[in-house]
Design a protein around this motif. Structure first.
Motif, mmCIF file in Angstrom:
data_model
loop_
_atom_site.group_PDB
_atom_site.id
_atom_site.type_symbol
_atom_site.label_atom_id
_atom_site.label_comp_id
_atom_site.label_asym_id
_atom_site.label_seq_id
_atom_site.Cartn_x
_atom_site.Cartn_y
_atom_site.Cartn_z
ATOM 1 N N PHE A 40 36.549 42.861 47.779
ATOM 2 C CA PHE A 40 37.696 42.075 47.482
ATOM 3 C C PHE A 40 39.003 42.634 47.985
ATOM 4 N N GLU A 41 39.984 41.460 47.945
ATOM 5 C CA GLU A 41 41.279 41.936 48.248
ATOM 6 C C GLU A 41 42.347 41.780 47.309
ATOM 7 N N PRO A 42 43.414 42.551 46.941
ATOM 8 C CA PRO A 42 43.614 43.561 47.672
ATOM 9 C C PRO A 42 42.966 44.662 47.205
ATOM 10 N N GLY A 43 42.573 45.810 47.950
ATOM 11 C CA GLY A 43 42.490 47.252 47.475
ATOM 12 C C GLY A 43 41.021 47.910 47.177
ATOM 13 N N ILE A 51 47.764 50.504 48.369
ATOM 14 C CA ILE A 51 48.523 49.305 48.641
ATOM 15 C C ILE A 51 48.507 48.180 47.344
ATOM 16 N N ARG A 52 47.166 48.123 46.727
ATOM 17 C CA ARG A 52 47.145 47.437 45.555
ATOM 18 C C ARG A 52 48.087 47.710 44.384
ATOM 19 N N ALA A 53 48.459 49.027 44.354
ATOM 20 C CA ALA A 53 49.165 49.333 43.211
ATOM 21 C C ALA A 53 50.624 49.094 43.733
ATOM 22 N N VAL A 55 51.598 46.586 45.643
ATOM 23 C CA VAL A 55 52.024 45.265 45.307
ATOM 24 C C VAL A 55 51.909 44.687 44.009
ATOM 25 N N LEU A 56 51.028 45.249 43.219
ATOM 26 C CA LEU A 56 50.755 44.507 41.947
ATOM 27 C C LEU A 56 51.236 45.311 40.702
ATOM 28 N N ASP A 57 51.416 46.502 40.972
ATOM 29 C CA ASP A 57 52.073 47.318 39.427
ATOM 30 C C ASP A 57 53.539 47.206 39.784
ATOM 31 N N ASP A 74 46.878 45.720 54.026
ATOM 32 C CA ASP A 74 45.417 45.695 53.541
ATOM 33 C C ASP A 74 44.281 45.097 54.132
ATOM 34 N N ARG A 75 44.654 44.104 54.438
ATOM 35 C CA ARG A 75 43.583 43.062 55.114
ATOM 36 C C ARG A 75 43.186 43.382 56.259
ATOM 37 N N ALA A 76 43.987 44.020 57.037
ATOM 38 C CA ALA A 76 43.803 44.545 58.377
ATOM 39 C C ALA A 76 42.755 45.658 58.541
ATOM 40 N N ASP A 96 35.933 38.454 47.597
ATOM 41 C CA ASP A 96 36.919 38.028 46.576
ATOM 42 C C ASP A 96 38.447 37.937 46.974
ATOM 43 N N ARG A 97 38.986 36.724 47.574
ATOM 44 C CA ARG A 97 40.444 36.508 48.254
ATOM 45 C C ARG A 97 40.125 37.085 49.779
ATOM 46 N N PHE A 98 40.981 36.208 50.539
ATOM 47 C CA PHE A 98 41.320 36.494 52.153
ATOM 48 C C PHE A 98 42.418 35.795 52.360
ATOM 49 N N THR A 99 42.478 35.477 53.534
ATOM 50 C CA THR A 99 43.816 34.767 54.192
ATOM 51 C C THR A 99 44.331 33.665 53.219
ATOM 52 N N ASP A 100 43.399 32.730 52.700
ATOM 53 C CA ASP A 100 43.755 31.707 52.164
ATOM 54 C C ASP A 100 44.573 32.124 50.645
ATOM 55 N N SER A 101 44.430 33.309 50.207
ATOM 56 C CA SER A 101 45.275 33.647 49.253
ATOM 57 C C SER A 101 46.814 33.900 49.568
ATOM 58 N N SER A 102 46.796 34.336 50.989
ATOM 59 C CA SER A 102 48.306 34.511 51.233
ATOM 60 C C SER A 102 48.994 33.204 51.663
ATOM 61 N N VAL A 103 48.149 32.305 52.099
ATOM 62 C CA VAL A 103 48.567 31.099 52.392
ATOM 63 C C VAL A 103 49.195 30.519 51.203
ATOM 64 N N ALA A 104 48.315 30.555 49.987
ATOM 65 C CA ALA A 104 48.486 29.824 48.649
ATOM 66 C C ALA A 104 49.580 30.595 47.927
ATOM 67 N N TYR A 105 49.673 31.902 47.896
ATOM 68 C CA TYR A 105 50.371 32.498 46.904
ATOM 69 C C TYR A 105 51.957 32.976 47.694
ATOM 70 N N GLN A 106 51.903 33.573 49.192
ATOM 71 C CA GLN A 106 52.851 33.926 49.696
ATOM 72 C C GLN A 106 53.456 32.584 50.327
ATOM 73 N N GLY A 107 52.850 31.827 51.051
ATOM 74 C CA GLY A 107 53.326 30.596 51.460
ATOM 75 C C GLY A 107 53.889 29.618 50.666
ATOM 76 N N ARG A 154 52.148 41.937 38.445
ATOM 77 C CA ARG A 154 53.425 41.368 39.100
ATOM 78 C C ARG A 154 53.329 39.787 39.176
ATOM 79 N N LEU A 155 51.793 39.371 39.595
ATOM 80 C CA LEU A 155 51.889 38.068 40.001
ATOM 81 C C LEU A 155 51.683 37.181 38.726
ATOM 82 N N GLU A 156 50.537 37.794 37.953
ATOM 83 C CA GLU A 156 50.420 37.065 36.652
ATOM 84 C C GLU A 156 51.703 36.832 35.767
HETATM 85 P P1 TMP Z 1 42.998 40.002 41.567
HETATM 86 O O1 TMP Z 1 42.330 40.934 42.249
HETATM 87 O O2 TMP Z 1 42.922 39.719 40.364
HETATM 88 O O3 TMP Z 1 42.358 38.390 42.164
HETATM 89 O O4 TMP Z 1 44.534 39.846 42.170
HETATM 90 C C1 TMP Z 1 44.905 39.892 43.013
HETATM 91 C C2 TMP Z 1 46.576 39.227 43.106
HETATM 92 O O5 TMP Z 1 47.041 39.372 44.223
HETATM 93 C C3 TMP Z 1 46.356 37.675 42.580
HETATM 94 O O6 TMP Z 1 47.447 37.394 41.803
HETATM 95 C C4 TMP Z 1 46.695 36.901 43.832
HETATM 96 C C5 TMP Z 1 47.476 38.008 44.785
HETATM 97 N N1 TMP Z 1 47.229 38.048 46.156
HETATM 98 C C6 TMP Z 1 48.100 37.255 46.773
HETATM 99 O O7 TMP Z 1 49.394 37.096 46.398
HETATM 100 N N2 TMP Z 1 48.095 37.274 48.338
HETATM 101 C C7 TMP Z 1 46.870 37.926 48.864
HETATM 102 O O8 TMP Z 1 47.076 37.799 50.228
HETATM 103 C C8 TMP Z 1 45.901 38.353 48.166
HETATM 104 C C9 TMP Z 1 44.678 38.881 48.606
HETATM 105 C C10 TMP Z 1 45.978 38.460 46.887
#
Ligand code: TMP
Length: 213
Positions: A40-43, A51-53, A55-57, A74-76, A96-107, A154-156
């Motif tokens: 899974f990503e990240p972490g 990195i997970r800590a 970016v998310l904590d 993290d991905r590299a 569990d998650r890859f580039t498409d997560s970056s496009v959807a969340y960050q993009g 952070r994202l939730e």
């Molecule tokens: P998850 O491990 O519960 O799926 O959570 C990872 C969180 O990180 C989720 O909110 C989505 C976010 N995320 C991004 O914003 N960009 C990314 O590239 C990745 C991999 C995850």
């Protein structure tokens, strides 16, 4: 198509049911005698855990650029140290998650740079690695959020309009990549979601050398 193994990714908003589906898919593939790596990503590496800590904590707002580059770092590392070696040894990698997560969340979610640039930069991080098949679990964030329990990351903690933009981002990706991305209604029962997933996996296996059972 990746040369040796198969690279399959699972995407979706918060609480879409990815983990439950991945567990069932792994059991299914193992029953077909496939060699499977779930990740899974990240972490999912020692390096990635910090990195997970980062970016998310925490409660502090971080610049979207910093957030994006943390996911890319993290991905590299993940691709180089875990995913590529597994693919080269012929494994099926379920991620569990890859580039498409970056496009959807960050993009689409953060909207600080175009979706194309997010994709381009992620391709640098992955050295061109793209999934053979992606399952996107689509769900209305208002419904998904009712499933969330415990402390929010952070994202939730972002408001519902952010998560609606993330969903739009995924749907745009699916529209533009119809041969790679399968959209699954995550409001259906897990049995239905699993049945659609295995149908597509069976089709993919039929097309590859991995189907030597
Ligand atoms: P998850 O491990 O519960 O799926 O959570 C990872 C969180 O990180 C989720 O909110 C989505 C976010 N995320 C991004 O914003 N960009 C990314 O590239 C990745 C991999 C995850």
């Amino acid at each position: 198509m990746n040369e040796k193994g198969l690279f399959i990714t699972f995407e979706g908003g918060e609480a879409a049911g990815k983990s439950t589906l991945i567990k069932k898919v792994k059991e299914y593939l193992v029953s077909l005698e496939k060699d499977v790596l779930c990740t899974f990503e990240p972490g999912d590496t020692e390096f990635g855990k910090s990195i997970r800590a980062a970016v998310l904590d925490g409660n502090e707002k971080i610049p979207p650029e910093a957030e994006f580059f943390l996911y890319l770092a993290d991905r590299a590392y993940h691709v180089e140290k875990m995913i590529m070696p597994a693919l080269e040894s012929g494994k099926m990698v379920l991620c569990d998650r890859f580039t498409d997560s970056s496009v959807a969340y960050q993009g689409e979610g953060r909207r600080f740079v175009s979706l194309e640039r997010i994709e381009e930069m992620s391709l640098v991080a992955t050295r061109g690695l793209t999934p053979d098949l992606t399952f996107y679990l689509d769900i209305d964030p208002k419904i998904a959020f009712k499933r969330l329990t415990g402390k929010k990351d952070r994202l939730e903690r972002e408001d519902i309009s952010f998560h609606e933009k993330v969903r739009e981002g995924y749907l745009l990706l699916a529209r533009d990549n119809p041969h790679r991305i399968v959209v699954i209604n995550a409001e259906d029962t897990i049995e239905d979601v699993f049945a659609v997933t295995t149908k597509h996996l069976d089709e993919l296996l039929k097309k590859t050398n991995l189907n030597k059972v």
